[in-house]
Structure formats: structure tokens, C-alpha cells
Design a protein around this motif. Sequence first.
Motif, PDB file in Angstrom:
ATOM      1  N   MET A   1       0.836  -1.180   0.000  1.00 15.03           N
ATOM      2  CA  MET A   1       0.000   0.000   0.000  1.00 15.03           C
ATOM      3  C   MET A   1       0.884   1.249   0.000  1.00 15.03           C
ATOM      4  N   VAL A   2       0.570   2.176  -0.861  1.00 14.41           N
ATOM      5  CA  VAL A   2       1.299   3.430  -0.950  1.00 14.41           C
ATOM      6  C   VAL A   2       0.537   4.477  -0.158  1.00 14.41           C
ATOM      7  N   ARG A   3       1.274   5.239   0.648  1.00 11.04           N
ATOM      8  CA  ARG A   3       0.614   6.324   1.371  1.00 11.04           C
ATOM      9  C   ARG A   3       1.233   7.644   0.945  1.00 11.04           C
ATOM     10  N   THR A   4       0.529   8.723   1.235  1.00 15.25           N
ATOM     11  CA  THR A   4       1.003  10.060   0.901  1.00 15.25           C
ATOM     12  C   THR A   4       1.048  10.903   2.163  1.00 15.25           C
ATOM     13  N   LEU A   5       2.238  11.362   2.493  1.00 14.49           N
ATOM     14  CA  LEU A   5       2.390  12.332   3.565  1.00 14.49           C
ATOM     15  C   LEU A   5       2.829  13.639   2.928  1.00 14.49           C
ATOM     16  N   PHE A   6       2.104  14.703   3.223  1.00 20.32           N
ATOM     17  CA  PHE A   6       2.471  16.017   2.722  1.00 20.32           C
ATOM     18  C   PHE A   6       3.524  16.620   3.642  1.00 20.32           C
ATOM     19  N   PHE A   7       4.168  17.680   3.183  1.00 12.61           N
ATOM     20  CA  PHE A   7       5.223  18.313   3.967  1.00 12.61           C
ATOM     21  C   PHE A   7       4.719  18.649   5.376  1.00 12.61           C
ATOM     22  N   GLU A   8       3.484  19.132   5.456  1.00 12.37           N
ATOM     23  CA  GLU A   8       2.906  19.543   6.737  1.00 12.37           C
ATOM     24  C   GLU A   8       2.658  18.369   7.688  1.00 12.37           C
ATOM     25  N   ASP A   9       2.647  17.160   7.179  1.00 14.92           N
ATOM     26  CA  ASP A   9       2.420  15.960   7.987  1.00 14.92           C
ATOM     27  C   ASP A   9       3.700  15.438   8.636  1.00 14.92           C
ATOM     28  N   LEU A  10       4.851  15.921   8.174  1.00 14.05           N
ATOM     29  CA  LEU A  10       6.130  15.341   8.579  1.00 14.05           C
ATOM     30  C   LEU A  10       6.698  16.011   9.819  1.00 14.05           C
ATOM     31  N   ALA A  11       7.478  15.259  10.578  1.00 13.03           N
ATOM     32  CA  ALA A  11       8.156  15.767  11.770  1.00 13.03           C
ATOM     33  C   ALA A  11       9.504  15.060  11.899  1.00 13.03           C
ATOM     34  N   VAL A  12      10.471  15.778  12.415  1.00 20.43           N
ATOM     35  CA  VAL A  12      11.776  15.175  12.682  1.00 20.43           C
ATOM     36  C   VAL A  12      11.582  13.991  13.625  1.00 20.43           C
ATOM     37  N   GLY A  13      12.252  12.896  13.326  1.00 20.16           N
ATOM     38  CA  GLY A  13      12.147  11.691  14.143  1.00 20.16           C
ATOM     39  C   GLY A  13      11.194  10.651  13.583  1.00 20.16           C
ATOM     40  N   MET A  14      10.332  11.036  12.638  1.00 14.73           N
ATOM     41  CA  MET A  14       9.452  10.035  12.019  1.00 14.73           C
ATOM     42  C   MET A  14      10.326   9.019  11.311  1.00 14.73           C
ATOM     43  N   ARG A  15       9.949   7.743  11.408  1.00 16.40           N
ATOM     44  CA  ARG A  15      10.735   6.708  10.733  1.00 16.40           C
ATOM     45  C   ARG A  15       9.831   5.635  10.172  1.00 16.40           C
ATOM     46  N   GLU A  16      10.392   4.953   9.199  1.00 21.06           N
ATOM     47  CA  GLU A  16       9.673   3.864   8.542  1.00 21.06           C
ATOM     48  C   GLU A  16      10.688   2.799   8.175  1.00 21.06           C
ATOM     49  N   THR A  17      10.227   1.552   8.122  1.00 23.19           N
ATOM     50  CA  THR A  17      11.119   0.436   7.803  1.00 23.19           C
ATOM     51  C   THR A  17      10.530  -0.421   6.689  1.00 23.19           C
ATOM     52  N   LEU A  18      11.403  -1.209   6.094  1.00 22.05           N
ATOM     53  CA  LEU A  18      11.022  -2.177   5.079  1.00 22.05           C
ATOM     54  C   LEU A  18      11.942  -3.375   5.239  1.00 22.05           C
ATOM     55  N   MET A  19      11.370  -4.564   5.267  1.00 20.89           N
ATOM     56  CA  MET A  19      12.171  -5.790   5.296  1.00 20.89           C
ATOM     57  C   MET A  19      11.971  -6.517   3.983  1.00 20.89           C
ATOM     58  N   LYS A  20      13.091  -6.969   3.408  1.00 18.29           N
ATOM     59  CA  LYS A  20      13.032  -7.644   2.111  1.00 18.29           C
ATOM     60  C   LYS A  20      14.065  -8.748   2.070  1.00 18.29           C
ATOM     61  N   THR A  21      13.640  -9.948   1.708  1.00 15.84           N
ATOM     62  CA  THR A  21      14.569 -11.045   1.467  1.00 15.84           C
ATOM     63  C   THR A  21      15.065 -10.926   0.035  1.00 15.84           C
ATOM     64  N   VAL A  22      16.386 -10.919  -0.131  1.00 15.33           N
ATOM     65  CA  VAL A  22      16.985 -10.796  -1.461  1.00 15.33           C
ATOM     66  C   VAL A  22      16.893 -12.152  -2.152  1.00 15.33           C
ATOM     67  N   MET A  23      16.206 -12.177  -3.262  1.00 17.76           N
ATOM     68  CA  MET A  23      15.972 -13.415  -4.003  1.00 17.76           C
ATOM     69  C   MET A  23      16.847 -13.450  -5.256  1.00 17.76           C
ATOM     70  N   GLU A  24      17.092 -14.656  -5.730  1.00 14.92           N
ATOM     71  CA  GLU A  24      17.805 -14.874  -6.994  1.00 14.92           C
ATOM     72  C   GLU A  24      17.173 -14.047  -8.107  1.00 14.92           C
ATOM     73  N   THR A  25      15.849 -14.061  -8.181  1.00 15.46           N
ATOM     74  CA  THR A  25      15.144 -13.328  -9.239  1.00 15.46           C
ATOM     75  C   THR A  25      15.355 -11.824  -9.126  1.00 15.46           C
ATOM     76  N   ASP A  26      15.517 -11.310  -7.893  1.00 14.36           N
ATOM     77  CA  ASP A  26      15.792  -9.883  -7.707  1.00 14.36           C
ATOM     78  C   ASP A  26      17.135  -9.509  -8.319  1.00 14.36           C
ATOM     79  N   VAL A  27      18.150 -10.324  -8.050  1.00 19.99           N
ATOM     80  CA  VAL A  27      19.506 -10.035  -8.524  1.00 19.99           C
ATOM     81  C   VAL A  27      19.570 -10.136 -10.051  1.00 19.99           C
ATOM     82  N   VAL A  28      18.994 -11.181 -10.605  1.00 18.43           N
ATOM     83  CA  VAL A  28      18.986 -11.350 -12.058  1.00 18.43           C
ATOM     84  C   VAL A  28      18.165 -10.230 -12.713  1.00 18.43           C
ATOM     85  N   GLY A  29      17.025  -9.910 -12.128  1.00 15.77           N
ATOM     86  CA  GLY A  29      16.190  -8.832 -12.657  1.00 15.77           C
ATOM     87  C   GLY A  29      16.888  -7.488 -12.619  1.00 15.77           C
ATOM     88  N   PHE A  30      17.597  -7.215 -11.517  1.00 13.61           N
ATOM     89  CA  PHE A  30      18.319  -5.945 -11.414  1.00 13.61           C
ATOM     90  C   PHE A  30      19.435  -5.891 -12.451  1.00 13.61           C
TER      91      PHE A  30
END
Length: 145
Positions: A1-30
Motif C-alpha cells: 500500500m502506498v501512502r502520501t504524507l504532505f510536507f505539513e504531515d512530517l516531523a523530525v524523528g518520524m521513521r519507517e522500515t522495510l524488510m526484504k529477502t533478497v531473491m535470486e530473481t531480484d539479482v537477475v532482474g536488477f
Amino acid sequence: MVRTLFFEDLAVGMRETLMKTVMETDVVGFANVSGDDNPIHLCDTYAAGTRFGQRIAHGLYTASLISAVLGTRLPGAGAVYRSQTLNFHAPVKIGDVVNVIVEVTELVREGRKVKLHCEALVDNMLVLDGEAIVSVPSRPKAGLS
């Protein structure tokens, strides 16, 4: 899901993470998309003879996971890259689980620029870090489409 935060929604210290397993298909595709056919990424025999002992993902593949966070989570849709620094600390191997963490470190009202500290870890070991600067849209004025 894609979200939209406008400049006015942001604050110092906000953080977000993403976990991804690197797959054979990712490396070949890249490799296909980037044109980087270095055998360190694509050939088991070649890679076995290197200091890594096995194939590794492209450094910019790992960095592209930062782009995924910026474009879909923090700040999200509408964010436009201005710059990105990258420091590579360790290889990422096929099968590794990469944890990308992005944190807002500064908001610059002029130009609606956002500075973010970016890092990628594998097994809690830093493999990549840097700083991104993105432009973010302002919240639309009420009554305007």
C-alpha cells in the motif's frame, strides 16, 4: 500500500522500515534492468573465487530498497529525489533479509525539502547508510482540486 504524507504531515524523528529477502530473481532482474552483468552477481563459479566466496547483490539494488521506502511509505507518493549519498559497508548475499530504516532528520520549508537518514542492515549489521534529500508536496488548499 502506498501512502502520501504532505510536507505539513512530517516531523523530525518520524521513521519507517522495510524488510526484504533478497531473491535470486531480484539479482537477475536488477542485472537485466541496469545492464550490470558483473559475474560477482550472476555466476556462482566466478563468485566462489572472490573474497566474498559467493554471489552478492548489486549495491544499488540494496540502495533501491531505500527508494521503495521513500516513494511508498515515508514520505510516500509525490516525493521526488533531490540527492542521495551512499556508503557501502558490507556485501548483501542472496537469501539475506535486508532491513531498511529511513528517518526524517531535518525539514526545510523553502522548497519543501526533507532530509532523511537511511540505513540498511542484515542480521543487525550495517551494510549501507547515507542521507537522502527529497522534495515533498504541500497539502492542497481546501476547496481546490
